[in-house]
Design an enzyme around this catalytic site. Sequence first.
Site, PDB file in Angstrom:
ATOM      1  N   LYS A 104       0.980  -1.231  -0.084  1.00 53.47           N
ATOM      2  CA  LYS A 104       0.158   0.047   0.002  1.00 53.47           C
ATOM      3  C   LYS A 104       0.825   1.273   0.058  1.00 53.47           C
ATOM      4  CE  LYS A 104      -3.891   1.983   2.711  1.00 53.47           C
ATOM      5  NZ  LYS A 104      -4.723   1.709   4.103  1.00 53.47           N
ATOM      6  N   SER A 133      -9.701   1.929   2.960  1.00 56.70           N
ATOM      7  CA  SER A 133      -8.728   2.772   2.225  1.00 56.70           C
ATOM      8  C   SER A 133      -7.789   1.949   1.522  1.00 56.70           C
ATOM      9  CB  SER A 133      -8.004   3.609   3.272  1.00 56.70           C
ATOM     10  OG  SER A 133      -7.202   3.255   3.969  1.00 56.70           O
ATOM     11  N   SER A 163     -10.093  -0.222   7.217  1.00 58.60           N
ATOM     12  CA  SER A 163      -9.453  -0.104   5.928  1.00 58.60           C
ATOM     13  C   SER A 163      -8.596  -1.570   5.360  1.00 58.60           C
ATOM     14  CB  SER A 163      -8.359   1.108   5.863  1.00 58.60           C
ATOM     15  OG  SER A 163      -9.281   2.417   5.955  1.00 58.60           O
TER      16      SER A 163
END
Lengths: 485, 95
Positions: free
Chosen positions: A76, A151, A175
């Site tokens: 990420k 997210s 997330s």
Amino acid sequence: MIRASLKELSTALATRKISAVELAGEFLDRIEKRNPTLNAFITVDRDRTLAGARLADQRRAKGETGPLLGVPLAHKDIFCTGEWLTTCGSKMLSNFVSPYDAHVVERFKTAGTVMLGKLNMDEFAMGSSNETSYFGPVKNPWDPRRVPGGSSGGSAAAVAARLTPAATGTDTGGSIRQPAALCGLTGLKPTYGVVSRYGMIAFASSLDQAGPMAKSAEDCALMLSAMAGFDERDSTSLRRETEDYARDLAKPLAGLRIGLPKEFFGEGMDADVRAAVEAALDEYRRLGAATVEVSLPNSGLSVAAYYVIAPAEASSNLSRFDGVRYGHRAAEYADLVDMYCKSRAQGFGEEVKRRILIGTYVLSHGYYDAYYVKAQKIRRLIATDFEEAFKVCDVIMGPTTPSVAFRFGEKSADPVQMYLSDIYTIAVNLAGLPGMSIPCGFGNDGMPVGLQVIGPWFAEAKMLNVAHQYQQVTDWHARMPGDAA
Amino acid sequence: MSLNHDEVRRIARLARLEISPDEVEGTRARLNGILDFIAQLQSVDTRDVVPMAHAIDVVQRLRADQVTETDRRDAYQAVAPETEAGLYLVPKVIE
């Protein structure tokens, strides 16, 4: 090899059936083909990835071994990676190359993994749909008209579409678990403090925790064993014995007590999600588990408490972005304060600014007790509810999300509606507990449904066992977009 | 609790975020939507509840007061918008 588990990849590499360079090349080709549609990656750099793969092959040639040596994965874009861009999904950091690696990135480098690229995400991890990314939304591989969740939406979409065998994510209010649910993956948010936050760009420091997103619980166990561990550079990193998170995978589930919070099974959950979750619970009963009703009476307050605490911490954390030491600086300004105000207004997107403003307000003079301290007291009530519940059960189960993946634009006009899509996940962060989402079937329009598994503090190995046993008798986790129904 | 335009501008100023005149009303409406939502916390009786700042109850670790960082000024300043002779440049603050 795109469907292979991490263990299978590991064996193929160890037996020289495939080299790290060949394996990375296979995934890079897939990324090249699919990413223009999915937008799961912000940064891909074939040469750099192949250089990393060659290094892994050299390490093996020299006699080194290890379960992740030569295994490709992607991070990420919230994790600082030396030499690679680290944008955090924001214009503010669109040119930022970190001078150091995050602890998690270091750990995976030591283990010999090969980085395929950096994954798209909601800006500064603030969002539940990936629509807040400066680099554009990620598409859900099961239906490109729908969100992948957020997210960690890029991580989820990339694993779901098999552009990477596994990915890292972070979870502040859901997330990891929410996108894992919406994309049909297994994702684990560990107990707060298990994985170091060093080099993980901060959103809400008392809630942020990194974890694995992969195709199965077994893969997550392997990933977590590599990620977890004490790091003195994170003041909240916990000094604990090293754990092999795969140690309990094979244990039978007979006698397992599953708590079902009545608050998670009331109104608000869509019928298709309920049907899939109920079917999963039946499967667990067949595996020898017993279910017991529990109550988390204050869990309904979790989203409201979170939207005081998380923005408060975010407004403080994001004050570092001032256009002086790194990040975006406005081209024109009148004086120093004007430079701050313009650089920040231009560098941050709408949702990030909104949360900074809320956080600034709740921490401002005269409101601190009414909002922040009040929310911290409710946080205590929420955590105590879980403590009580775990007196009568080993794990808690329920839906990860109230609905399957929604369509783009469906919730983006009303922040509160978007916030409520994390209604089942947020309490776990407030309490600092470990939480997982595992695929448990499909709902309306063939979209994946996630079953949430919540454990007591430090029960990750147990939860992975619980998930793995289910994945031995079901194949939801092995389905990929495009498979025949 | 409902914010007016002046309060929105004041908070934006505190947060060091420029806000243009045409953004004020939309921002006010959305912030008030969120404040209305979090107002439900006020209805809960939290007398005698100890605020929970953190999930894990541990004390702050301390370490020996020794220099552990190496000099990496050039690497850090390589990503800065403007530097000169090892210094970060900002607009003049003191006349």
